[in-house]
Design a protein around this motif. Structure first.
Motif, PDB file in Angstrom:
ATOM      1  N   PRO A 124       0.821  -1.179  -0.082  1.00  0.00           N
ATOM      2  CA  PRO A 124       0.001  -0.024  -0.034  1.00  0.00           C
ATOM      3  C   PRO A 124       1.002   1.253   0.002  1.00  0.00           C
ATOM      4  O   PRO A 124       1.946   1.283   0.448  1.00  0.00           O
ATOM      5  CB  PRO A 124      -0.790  -0.156   1.223  1.00  0.00           C
ATOM      6  N   ASN A 125       0.411   2.457  -0.701  1.00  0.00           N
ATOM      7  CA  ASN A 125       1.083   3.735  -0.746  1.00  0.00           C
ATOM      8  C   ASN A 125       2.298   3.734  -1.500  1.00  0.00           C
ATOM      9  O   ASN A 125       3.145   4.508  -1.239  1.00  0.00           O
ATOM     10  CB  ASN A 125       1.206   4.055   0.750  1.00  0.00           C
ATOM     11  N   ARG A 143      -5.463  -1.042  -8.305  1.00  0.00           N
ATOM     12  CA  ARG A 143      -4.672  -0.793  -6.992  1.00  0.00           C
ATOM     13  C   ARG A 143      -4.844   0.823  -6.697  1.00  0.00           C
ATOM     14  O   ARG A 143      -3.834   1.428  -6.901  1.00  0.00           O
ATOM     15  CB  ARG A 143      -3.413  -1.179  -7.032  1.00  0.00           C
ATOM     16  N   ASP A 144      -6.070   1.137  -6.279  1.00  0.00           N
ATOM     17  CA  ASP A 144      -5.935   2.704  -6.070  1.00  0.00           C
ATOM     18  C   ASP A 144      -5.333   2.995  -4.760  1.00  0.00           C
ATOM     19  O   ASP A 144      -5.715   4.259  -4.243  1.00  0.00           O
ATOM     20  CB  ASP A 144      -7.651   2.906  -6.044  1.00  0.00           C
ATOM     21  N   ASP A 145      -4.857   2.232  -3.922  1.00  0.00           N
ATOM     22  CA  ASP A 145      -3.804   2.542  -2.848  1.00  0.00           C
ATOM     23  C   ASP A 145      -2.502   3.101  -3.107  1.00  0.00           C
ATOM     24  O   ASP A 145      -1.707   3.076  -2.348  1.00  0.00           O
ATOM     25  CB  ASP A 145      -4.001   1.479  -1.543  1.00  0.00           C
ATOM     26  N   CYS A 146      -2.178   3.022  -4.502  1.00  0.00           N
ATOM     27  CA  CYS A 146      -0.912   3.208  -4.924  1.00  0.00           C
ATOM     28  C   CYS A 146      -1.041   4.450  -5.914  1.00  0.00           C
ATOM     29  O   CYS A 146      -2.159   4.556  -6.609  1.00  0.00           O
ATOM     30  CB  CYS A 146      -0.218   2.052  -5.720  1.00  0.00           C
ATOM     31  N   HIS A 163      -5.526   8.118  -9.883  1.00  0.00           N
ATOM     32  CA  HIS A 163      -4.078   7.711  -9.273  1.00  0.00           C
ATOM     33  C   HIS A 163      -2.857   7.236 -10.087  1.00  0.00           C
ATOM     34  O   HIS A 163      -1.854   6.749  -9.687  1.00  0.00           O
ATOM     35  CB  HIS A 163      -4.344   6.666  -8.179  1.00  0.00           C
TER      36      HIS A 163
END
Length: 242
Positions: A124-125, A143-146, A163
């Motif tokens: 993540p991130n 992967r919308d956390d990246c 993103h």
């Protein structure tokens, strides 16, 4: 001698030019994915063949004496089809496969089997430089956390989400330019395929210098063929004389 080259790489273009200069009748087949490609000497064929039957039929009807698979190491289906079509048409096949990159001491690599595994391997991130082309792009963008910098030659056929940003450039790249890009974008992870060759290898050295983690997608496994790793070896393997 009549030679069909399955092309799309710089090596395929150079091989065609050399074979034409040797006096052979060469046709290069391009899939047509890249706009304004650099064209080789000799004949040109654009588009798909229609699977194994279509390629085998073309080899027979065109009277092809030798088939060369000089496509990208991740071309996939066409390389698989080439093996079966050559066998059906009884045409000798030579596969040119540029040597893979090898992990250097101190480089932080994780090797995965496919794009789905690569996307899952991102923490993540992560701030990601994505250099895998169009195939499987949706796996990463889920992967919308990246955050992603998507580097391609052509515009993807899908709209990028918030993103992700698009960077359209064409190799070769220098280590200095790659380091500047990674530092500017705060890149923590590089995702790439093990394409080999020198035009895009600078990103690996840049990643090592900056401590960027590399997620490397392994090469597909293709069927048996007379496989060579240099153009000189390819010409010798064709057994066509001077």
């Amino acid at each position: 001698m009549k030679i069909l080259i399955l092309g799309g790489t710089g090596e395929a273009r150079e091989l065609a030019n050399r074979l034409v200069a040797m006096g052979h009748e060469v046709t290069t087949s391009l899939a047509g994915r890249t706009q304004d490609p650099k064209l080789p000497e000799g004949g040109l064929r654009m588009g798909k063949f229609g699977g194994i039957p279509g390629l085998a039929a073309y080899l027979k009807v065109a009277g092809i004496d030798r088939l060369v698979d000089a496509t990208h190491p991740y071309a996939g289906l066409i390389s698989i089809n080439a093996v079966a079509a050559a066998q059906q048409a009884r045409v000798p096949l030579v596969r040119y496969m540029r040597p893979a990159w090898e992990q250097q001491i101190g480089a932080d690599w994780v090797t995965v089997e496919n794009v789905a595994e690569a996307a899952a391997a991102l923490p993540p991130n992560a701030d990601v430089l994505l250099t895998t082309g169009h195939t499987g792009l949706s796996h990463f963008l889920e992967r919308d956390d990246c955050q992603f910098v998507v580097r391609t030659i052509e515009v993807p056929d899908m709209e990028l989400p918030r993103h992700a940003s698009l960077l359209r450039t064409r190799p070769p790249y220098s280590v200095g330019d790659e380091m500047a890009l990674m530092q500017r974008e705060g890149i923590t992870h590089l995702v790439t395929k093990n394409s080999g060759g020198g035009q895009t290898a600078a990103k690996l050295e840049a990643a090592q210098k900056l401590g960027v983690k590399v997620i490397m997608i392994a090469r597909p496994v293709y069927g048996p063929a007379n496989e060579v790793a240099s153009l000189d070896e390819a010409i010798a393997a064709l057994d066509i004389g001077g």
